[in-house]
Write an enzyme that holds these catalytic residues in place. Sequence first.
Site, PDB file in Angstrom:
ATOM      1  N   MET A 154      24.945   7.919   1.587  1.00 47.37           N
ATOM      2  CA  MET A 154      23.943   9.082   1.839  1.00 47.37           C
ATOM      3  C   MET A 154      25.238   8.782   3.826  1.00 47.37           C
ATOM      4  SD  MET A 154      23.851  12.697   0.987  1.00 47.37           S
ATOM      5  CE  MET A 154      23.458  13.391   0.048  1.00 47.37           C
ATOM      6  N   PHE A 210     -11.585  -7.233  14.021  1.00 45.24           N
ATOM      7  CA  PHE A 210     -10.858  -7.901  12.991  1.00 45.24           C
ATOM      8  C   PHE A 210      -9.970  -6.301  12.141  1.00 45.24           C
ATOM      9  CE2 PHE A 210      -9.454 -10.262   8.634  1.00 45.24           C
ATOM     10  CZ  PHE A 210      -8.045 -10.253   9.431  1.00 45.24           C
ATOM     11  N   GLN A 211      -8.560  -6.023  11.745  1.00 42.41           N
ATOM     12  CA  GLN A 211      -8.113  -5.607  10.906  1.00 42.41           C
ATOM     13  C   GLN A 211      -8.758  -3.831  11.332  1.00 42.41           C
ATOM     14  OE1 GLN A 211      -8.725  -6.755   6.320  1.00 42.41           O
ATOM     15  NE2 GLN A 211      -6.137  -8.323   7.445  1.00 42.41           N
ATOM     16  N   GLU A 246       0.757  -1.321  -0.225  1.00 44.94           N
ATOM     17  CA  GLU A 246      -0.203   0.176   0.308  1.00 44.94           C
ATOM     18  C   GLU A 246       0.592   1.779  -0.305  1.00 44.94           C
ATOM     19  OE1 GLU A 246      -0.478  -2.634   1.822  1.00 44.94           O
ATOM     20  OE2 GLU A 246      -2.694  -3.042   1.955  1.00 44.94           O
ATOM     21  N   LYS A 263     -17.619  -0.676   6.143  1.00 42.92           N
ATOM     22  CA  LYS A 263     -18.007  -1.462   4.697  1.00 42.92           C
ATOM     23  C   LYS A 263     -19.394  -1.435   4.821  1.00 42.92           C
ATOM     24  CE  LYS A 263     -17.895  -6.163   3.531  1.00 42.92           C
ATOM     25  NZ  LYS A 263     -17.313  -7.868   3.915  1.00 42.92           N
TER      26      LYS A 263
END
Lengths: 184, 586
Positions: free
Chosen positions: B483, B115-116, B53, B165
């Site tokens: 760097m 959940f999630q 993501e 949802k």
Amino acid sequence: MSERSNTRGGTEFLAVSKDDLSERHTISVLVDNEAGVLARVIGLFSGRGYNIESLTVAETDVSKHLSRITVVTSGTPMIIEQIKNQLRRLVPVHKVTDLTVEGPSLEREMALVKVQGTGEKRVESMRIADIFRAHVVDATIESFVFEMTGSTEKVNAFINLMQPLGLIDVSRTGVVAIARGPEA
Amino acid sequence: MAVEPITGAEIIVKALIDQGVDVIFGYPGGAVLPLYDALFKQNRIKHILVRHEQAAVHAAEGYARSTGKVGVVLVTSGPGATNAVTGLTDALMDSIPIVCLTGQVPTHLIGNDAFQEADTTGITRPCTKHNYLVKAIEDLSRKVHEAFYVAKSGRPGPVVIDLPKDIQQAKYEYVNHAGQKHRSYNPPVRPDRAQVEKAIEAMAHAKRPLFYIGGGCINSGPQACALLTEFVRMTGFPCTQTLMGLGAFPGSDPLSLGMVGMHGMYESNLAMHDCDVMINIGARFDDRVTGKLTAFSPGSKKIHVDIDPSSINKNIRVDIPVVGDVGHVVEEMMRIWKARQIKPDAKALSTWWDQINKWRARDCLKYRPSEQVIKPQYALQRLYAAIKDKDFYITTEVGQHQMWAAQFLKFEQPNHWMTSGGLGTMGYGLPAAYGVQVAHPESLVIDVAGEASIMMNIQEMSTLVQYRLPVKIFILNNKWMGMVRQWQELLHGGRYSESYSDALPDFVKLAEAFGAKGLRAEKVGELDDVIAKMLATPGPVIVDCAVDERENCFPMIPSGAAHNEMLLGPDDQSAKPISEEGMVLV
């Protein structure tokens, strides 16, 4: 104040001169009363290291779903300017007013002060409450709860006087403020 | 006329289409299944399936930065949203317009550690310009349209819409709210004329003027950049660009001094230090540009044009603030400049240019050429020679290679240079590159990368191959986090703590494993051939270019130092030890 307290870290790397003294400002923020709006304002202050000395919030216009947040903060003029501009950048913010600089304004705070004691101390606390125009909102044989309203300084003074007279608890609202005169 | 109720997911898709969205970068999951179902049933919007993501947001950034449109991301709840946080922060720091749709557990489960579930609006509040949690289907279409408005208005930025949802499945009528005036957020774009007059007055009397232009010009659009270019040429003043502003003014124009800042050009930094009127247009006095604040351009009158008032007087006190959109401000500036027939002090200006040309003659990008090993600078010079006549877009990862790319590649137009400036996100370049490629399928898109950065989002090779996106990944492989190694050498006594890129993959085989082409250049003589092969290959390519492991990036303003204390090169290194206070700074 000799060495200005520096909330943003660093010393000579900051373009701030020593004569930039910290000032106390009361800022009034008109916001949409929506979920998370207070978190946005508080998050802005904590995330950028600004001070909050007092903060109050309540819905002030039910039909338009507007709330007013009154923040008392302190910082150099540059920081105060930053705070106002950062607040104006928040999407649900309608208006930001610096009551400290934009004309005369009124500030009030309310405190509930619980004093426990008997005898002379109890009588004295009543006398002082009278002088401060505080009134009793709860009483038992050995305690009072006073309600008093005034500027922050007046509330502080009242609390200090109650200290030796059996002060055991204080609850304060924080500052609410409004501009004087006919304009909104 | 009654409108037929449709599902929340369909409302979102309709709103996206009405907003002109043609591509979404995303990754499905439980909480966004209704939305993915709605996407399945239409063919107006193309979906690019990413492999992480974070990459979805960077890809949308690349898309947005190369087109000027809003980039759109779609991820699921919980880990989908938390993985997007780095990308969102990156977009916030670089002012890139993004709308990120995140799934959320159904409204009745919010707060139950479902959940999630993650508190997405809570987590993303400090890393977005604004965010929404849609708790009622009645608010859905308004909030989606508003999100686009907020993302692209004023100073652009990322906006998250958290979509439970059950809201995606509920039914309601769709209303197109596009173009509706916002009830509180209406940032002004037109400047205060009196302030512009003051700015022109200061410019008219300047003896050592300098334009300092930044990403705000690019966000204002190509027309604003064209107008600015015309104005700079009208004045004959020198013009330096920030890392974010490269391309806003043609890099090969003789008036251009190139990049300013920590690894900027010597002439740019010295000019900034010595100028008497600084015209900052759309830049924000970032610490990478200013160096030590108390020694920053001590003698100059500073004009600052910015659409965001909170950028003004934040780090540096300015004399003439101008709040407004670059395009509108420059238009007004030009009008007043012409109307008053201003002729700058030609004699002073020519003395100033003489001085600048003396600084230029120091040739600050000079490096010791080598026959044995490929110098990273040389690799970029050869790359630039091969592509400069093509329609090319460059993205980068973060580190030495990024600074060398900014120094050695020249950009003649805006929106062609995509790099993570504010946040400095390693792993940005590859996803950003295919975001650009999706928007410009016929153009040449190159991700100039380091071997350490590329590993941070290497899984996106799979996305390149799936969509046949012919991105070219040009790795300057010095086997070190360059760097970090450079700072350890200069600041920490050469104690190279954890900065060696051990156990690197064979990048040629890695490319092949993903189904792409891999090429390697190890000798100076192979370089041109490899670049030519890379450009001639139709699909995605990884070039593993082995470069000098010890090369440092110069010039450099050491942290805590002023512009005129710039180090020019390796021989200059030990000139002045870095102060204790400088070491504290990053």
